[in-house]
Design a protein around this motif. Structure first.
Motif, short mmCIF file in Angstrom:
data_model
loop_
_atom_site.label_atom_id
_atom_site.label_comp_id
_atom_site.label_asym_id
_atom_site.label_seq_id
_atom_site.Cartn_x
_atom_site.Cartn_y
_atom_site.Cartn_z
N HIS A 4 0.83 -1.21 0.00
CA HIS A 4 0.00 0.00 0.00
C HIS A 4 0.86 1.25 0.00
O HIS A 4 0.50 2.25 -0.61
CB HIS A 4 -0.99 -0.04 1.16
CG HIS A 4 -1.88 -1.22 1.04
ND1 HIS A 4 -2.89 -1.27 0.13
CD2 HIS A 4 -1.87 -2.42 1.67
CE1 HIS A 4 -3.48 -2.45 0.21
NE2 HIS A 4 -2.88 -3.16 1.12
N GLN A 7 1.72 1.97 -3.45
CA GLN A 7 0.67 2.68 -4.19
C GLN A 7 0.75 4.18 -3.94
O GLN A 7 0.24 4.95 -4.73
CB GLN A 7 -0.71 2.15 -3.79
CG GLN A 7 -0.97 0.74 -4.28
CD GLN A 7 -2.31 0.22 -3.81
OE1 GLN A 7 -2.90 0.72 -2.87
NE2 GLN A 7 -2.78 -0.80 -4.49
N LEU A 8 1.36 4.55 -2.86
CA LEU A 8 1.59 5.96 -2.56
C LEU A 8 3.09 6.24 -2.69
O LEU A 8 3.65 7.07 -1.98
CB LEU A 8 1.09 6.30 -1.15
CG LEU A 8 -0.42 6.23 -0.98
CD1 LEU A 8 -0.80 6.33 0.48
CD2 LEU A 8 -1.10 7.31 -1.78
N THR A 12 3.41 8.46 -7.46
CA THR A 12 2.19 9.09 -6.95
C THR A 12 2.53 10.36 -6.17
O THR A 12 1.85 11.38 -6.30
CB THR A 12 1.41 8.11 -6.06
OG1 THR A 12 1.08 6.96 -6.84
CG2 THR A 12 0.14 8.74 -5.52
N CYS A 40 -5.84 9.98 -2.64
CA CYS A 40 -4.97 8.85 -3.04
C CYS A 40 -4.84 7.85 -1.90
O CYS A 40 -4.85 6.63 -2.12
CB CYS A 40 -3.61 9.37 -3.47
SG CYS A 40 -3.66 10.27 -5.04
N TYR A 41 -4.72 8.34 -0.68
CA TYR A 41 -4.62 7.47 0.49
C TYR A 41 -5.89 6.62 0.62
O TYR A 41 -5.82 5.40 0.75
CB TYR A 41 -4.41 8.33 1.73
CG TYR A 41 -4.34 7.56 3.03
CD1 TYR A 41 -3.14 7.04 3.50
CD2 TYR A 41 -5.48 7.36 3.81
CE1 TYR A 41 -3.06 6.34 4.70
CE2 TYR A 41 -5.42 6.67 5.01
CZ TYR A 41 -4.21 6.16 5.45
OH TYR A 41 -4.15 5.46 6.64
N SER A 44 -6.15 4.00 -2.00
CA SER A 44 -5.22 2.89 -1.80
C SER A 44 -5.75 1.88 -0.79
O SER A 44 -5.28 0.75 -0.75
CB SER A 44 -3.84 3.41 -1.36
OG SER A 44 -3.84 3.75 0.01
#
Length: 165
Positions: A4, A7-8, A12, A40-41, A44
């Motif tokens: 995760h 993903q950030l 990003t 975005c958080y 995710s």
């Protein structure tokens, strides 16, 4: 780094900083940063996999500190996103253009859902009443989306095309 946090990750984060630079004042840029990162958080978190929140939040908080300085955390950003000030950001055409351009993995159309998710979590954690400006904004967005869908269906029917094709 966990999945995760990836993903950030760096790409990003660069996109979030690009959105931040779309703000024309310090206050607006900080608002753009908070909302872009918060969205975005939250996006995710939309996974079936287990999340190591301690590691994720530590990593995200480091990015926040390095980007906009002390006094902010992912918790304060999510709180900001449940308050009235978030509406100025999500109604800003400049923010929406920058967010659509730099964060296509989080569709602009998902913003009301993500803000609603954030309100739901805030209610579950704190027990506070989530009725107010953000909930009203989410409802207005739902009504606008339904009106657009109805207009599109009518237009498709007038063109002789079967709706949904």
């Amino acid at each position: 780094m966990n999945k995760h946090a990836d993903q950030l990750g760096p790409a990003t984060r660069e996109h979030i900083l690009a959105i931040t630079r779309a703000g024309v004042t310090r206050a607006e840029a900080t608002g753009f940063f908070r909302v872009a990162l918060g969205l975005c958080y939250l996006a995710s978190l939309m996974t079936q996999e287990a999340i190591d929140f301690k590691a994720l939040d530590k990593d995200v908080n480091r990015f926040i500190y390095q980007s906009i300085g002390p006094g902010h955390s992912i918790t304060s950003i999510l709180q900001y996103m449940s308050g009235e000030k978030v509406i100025r950001v999500v109604d800003s055409p400049r923010f929406l253009r920058a967010f659509a351009e730099h964060c296509p993995a989080v569709p602009v159309d998902s913003i009301p859902f993500l803000l609603g998710l954030n309100l739901g979590v805030a209610k579950d954690l704190s027990g506070i009443d989530v009725r107010g400006p953000v909930a009203d904004w989410i409802e207005r967005q739902r009504l606008l989306r339904e009106a657009r869908e109805e207009a599109a269906a009518r237009a498709a029917g007038e063109d002789g095309a079967a709706p949904g094709l």
